[in-house]
Scaffold this motif. Structure first.
Motif, PDB file in Angstrom:
ATOM      1  N   GLY A   1       0.812  -1.214   0.000  1.00  0.00           N
ATOM      2  CA  GLY A   1       0.000   0.000   0.000  1.00  0.00           C
ATOM      3  C   GLY A   1       0.844   1.263   0.000  1.00  0.00           C
ATOM      4  N   THR A   2       0.257   2.336  -0.467  1.00  0.00           N
ATOM      5  CA  THR A   2       1.000   3.601  -0.566  1.00  0.00           C
ATOM      6  C   THR A   2       1.397   4.145   0.804  1.00  0.00           C
ATOM      7  OG1 THR A   2      -1.067   4.838  -0.678  1.00  0.00           O
ATOM      8  CG2 THR A   2      -0.016   4.291  -2.779  1.00  0.00           C
ATOM      9  N   THR A   3       0.592   3.903   1.832  1.00  0.00           N
ATOM     10  CA  THR A   3       0.917   4.419   3.158  1.00  0.00           C
ATOM     11  C   THR A   3       2.238   3.827   3.640  1.00  0.00           C
ATOM     12  OG1 THR A   3      -1.442   4.596   3.642  1.00  0.00           O
ATOM     13  CG2 THR A   3       0.040   4.772   5.505  1.00  0.00           C
ATOM     14  N   PHE A   4       2.422   2.525   3.462  1.00  0.00           N
ATOM     15  CA  PHE A   4       3.676   1.894   3.872  1.00  0.00           C
ATOM     16  C   PHE A   4       4.819   2.322   2.950  1.00  0.00           C
ATOM     17  CE2 PHE A   4       6.870  -1.459   3.920  1.00  0.00           C
ATOM     18  CZ  PHE A   4       7.096  -1.590   5.283  1.00  0.00           C
ATOM     19  N   ARG A   5       4.574   2.340   1.672  1.00  0.00           N
ATOM     20  CA  ARG A   5       5.637   2.681   0.717  1.00  0.00           C
ATOM     21  C   ARG A   5       6.156   4.095   0.916  1.00  0.00           C
ATOM     22  NH1 ARG A   5       2.222   0.508  -3.641  1.00  0.00           N
ATOM     23  NH2 ARG A   5       2.221   2.644  -4.366  1.00  0.00           N
ATOM     24  N   LYS A   6       5.332   4.999   1.455  1.00  0.00           N
ATOM     25  CA  LYS A   6       5.759   6.381   1.677  1.00  0.00           C
ATOM     26  C   LYS A   6       6.636   6.544   2.916  1.00  0.00           C
ATOM     27  CE  LYS A   6       1.930   8.735  -0.620  1.00  0.00           C
ATOM     28  NZ  LYS A   6       0.760   9.605  -0.427  1.00  0.00           N
ATOM     29  N   LEU A   7       6.722   5.501   3.733  1.00  0.00           N
ATOM     30  CA  LEU A   7       7.592   5.582   4.916  1.00  0.00           C
ATOM     31  C   LEU A   7       9.044   5.716   4.474  1.00  0.00           C
ATOM     32  CD1 LEU A   7       6.177   2.730   7.205  1.00  0.00           C
ATOM     33  CD2 LEU A   7       5.926   5.199   7.552  1.00  0.00           C
ATOM     34  N   PRO A   8       9.852   6.394   5.268  1.00  0.00           N
ATOM     35  CA  PRO A   8      11.286   6.454   4.952  1.00  0.00           C
ATOM     36  C   PRO A   8      11.885   5.040   4.949  1.00  0.00           C
ATOM     37  CG  PRO A   8      10.714   7.953   6.751  1.00  0.00           C
ATOM     38  CD  PRO A   8       9.502   7.135   6.462  1.00  0.00           C
ATOM     39  N   ASP A   9      12.824   4.802   4.049  1.00  0.00           N
ATOM     40  CA  ASP A   9      13.451   3.483   3.948  1.00  0.00           C
ATOM     41  C   ASP A   9      13.992   3.008   5.293  1.00  0.00           C
ATOM     42  OD1 ASP A   9      12.819   3.248   1.287  1.00  0.00           O
ATOM     43  OD2 ASP A   9      14.787   3.924   0.576  1.00  0.00           O
ATOM     44  N   ALA A  10      14.561   3.901   6.051  1.00  0.00           N
ATOM     45  CA  ALA A  10      15.128   3.536   7.352  1.00  0.00           C
ATOM     46  C   ALA A  10      14.059   2.972   8.289  1.00  0.00           C
ATOM     47  CB  ALA A  10      15.801   4.738   7.991  1.00  0.00           C
ATOM     48  N   GLN A  11      12.832   3.451   8.162  1.00  0.00           N
ATOM     49  CA  GLN A  11      11.740   2.977   9.011  1.00  0.00           C
ATOM     50  C   GLN A  11      11.216   1.622   8.526  1.00  0.00           C
ATOM     51  OE1 GLN A  11       8.609   5.867   9.513  1.00  0.00           O
ATOM     52  NE2 GLN A  11       7.814   4.865  11.328  1.00  0.00           N
ATOM     53  N   LYS A  12      11.280   1.376   7.220  1.00  0.00           N
ATOM     54  CA  LYS A  12      10.787   0.121   6.660  1.00  0.00           C
ATOM     55  C   LYS A  12      11.769  -1.026   6.843  1.00  0.00           C
ATOM     56  CE  LYS A  12       9.887   2.108   2.639  1.00  0.00           C
ATOM     57  NZ  LYS A  12       9.432   2.337   1.246  1.00  0.00           N
ATOM     58  N   GLU A  13      13.062  -0.724   6.772  1.00  0.00           N
ATOM     59  CA  GLU A  13      14.084  -1.761   6.866  1.00  0.00           C
ATOM     60  C   GLU A  13      14.214  -2.264   8.293  1.00  0.00           C
ATOM     61  OE1 GLU A  13      17.629  -0.036   5.237  1.00  0.00           O
ATOM     62  OE2 GLU A  13      16.643   0.356   3.312  1.00  0.00           O
ATOM     63  N   GLY A  14      14.207  -3.557   8.438  1.00  0.00           N
ATOM     64  CA  GLY A  14      14.379  -4.153   9.759  1.00  0.00           C
ATOM     65  C   GLY A  14      13.222  -3.908  10.700  1.00  0.00           C
ATOM     66  N   ILE A  15      12.034  -3.685  10.152  1.00  0.00           N
ATOM     67  CA  ILE A  15      10.864  -3.414  10.984  1.00  0.00           C
ATOM     68  C   ILE A  15      10.580  -4.616  11.891  1.00  0.00           C
ATOM     69  CG2 ILE A  15       9.186  -4.192   9.248  1.00  0.00           C
ATOM     70  CD1 ILE A  15       7.405  -1.829  10.201  1.00  0.00           C
ATOM     71  N   THR A  16      10.273  -4.319  13.131  1.00  0.00           N
ATOM     72  CA  THR A  16       9.969  -5.368  14.114  1.00  0.00           C
ATOM     73  C   THR A  16       8.458  -5.503  14.268  1.00  0.00           C
ATOM     74  OG1 THR A  16       9.901  -3.852  15.999  1.00  0.00           O
ATOM     75  CG2 THR A  16      12.069  -4.794  15.403  1.00  0.00           C
ATOM     76  N   GLU A  17       8.052  -6.549  14.954  1.00  0.00           N
ATOM     77  CA  GLU A  17       6.627  -6.744  15.210  1.00  0.00           C
ATOM     78  C   GLU A  17       6.048  -5.563  15.987  1.00  0.00           C
ATOM     79  OE1 GLU A  17       3.432  -9.832  17.262  1.00  0.00           O
ATOM     80  OE2 GLU A  17       5.570 -10.325  17.316  1.00  0.00           O
ATOM     81  N   ALA A  18       6.730  -5.130  17.031  1.00  0.00           N
ATOM     82  CA  ALA A  18       6.230  -4.012  17.853  1.00  0.00           C
ATOM     83  C   ALA A  18       6.086  -2.746  17.007  1.00  0.00           C
ATOM     84  CB  ALA A  18       7.155  -3.765  19.032  1.00  0.00           C
ATOM     85  N   GLN A  19       7.062  -2.474  16.158  1.00  0.00           N
ATOM     86  CA  GLN A  19       6.988  -1.293  15.289  1.00  0.00           C
ATOM     87  C   GLN A  19       5.837  -1.421  14.297  1.00  0.00           C
ATOM     88  OE1 GLN A  19      10.991  -1.678  13.844  1.00  0.00           O
ATOM     89  NE2 GLN A  19      11.769  -0.014  15.127  1.00  0.00           N
TER      90      GLN A  19
END
Length: 120
Positions: free
Chosen positions: A60-78
């Protein structure tokens, strides 16, 4: 058994899923988690059943618009915090049939899921 379909009202996939349920005479409630929100406890319980990776709508666009640093290595809690804060990040629909969850819409999977429902 109460059946609830969770999602966003104007989503095309939601419309297909709701139309499928109606065409098959499956009574259900609709929870629009964009309008009404979704609580963290519910998301955590869903993640426990199907896995947070399946719940997170990475396409989805909402996730894709996140900064790469926030998407990479995302944890369950995040991921759970992001989905609670921005319900558009939850894959849809989420069909709750008692204790069972079906994430996404696939007519064959819906057919199998409703086949196990008790009949009046």
């Amino acid at each position: 058994m109460p059946i609830t379909i969770h999602g966003i009202k104007n989503c095309d996939t939601m419309k297909k899923a709701r139309a499928w349920l109606e065409a098959h005479g499956i009574a259900h409630d609709f929870h629009d988690y964009k309008a009404k929100g979704i609580d963290g406890a519910t998301l955590k319980a869903w993640a426990g059943k199907v896995g947070w990776e399946k719940l997170l709508n990475r396409s989805g666009t909402t996730f894709r618009k996140l900064p790469d640093a926030q998407k990479e290595g995302i944890t369950e809690a995040q991921a759970l915090a992001l989905m609670e804060e921005q319900p558009s990040m939850i894959k849809r629909p989420v069909l709750a049939l008692g204790d069972r969850l079906v994430v996404g819409f696939d007519s064959g999977e819906y057919e199998r899921a409703v086949a196990t429902l008790p009949r009046d």
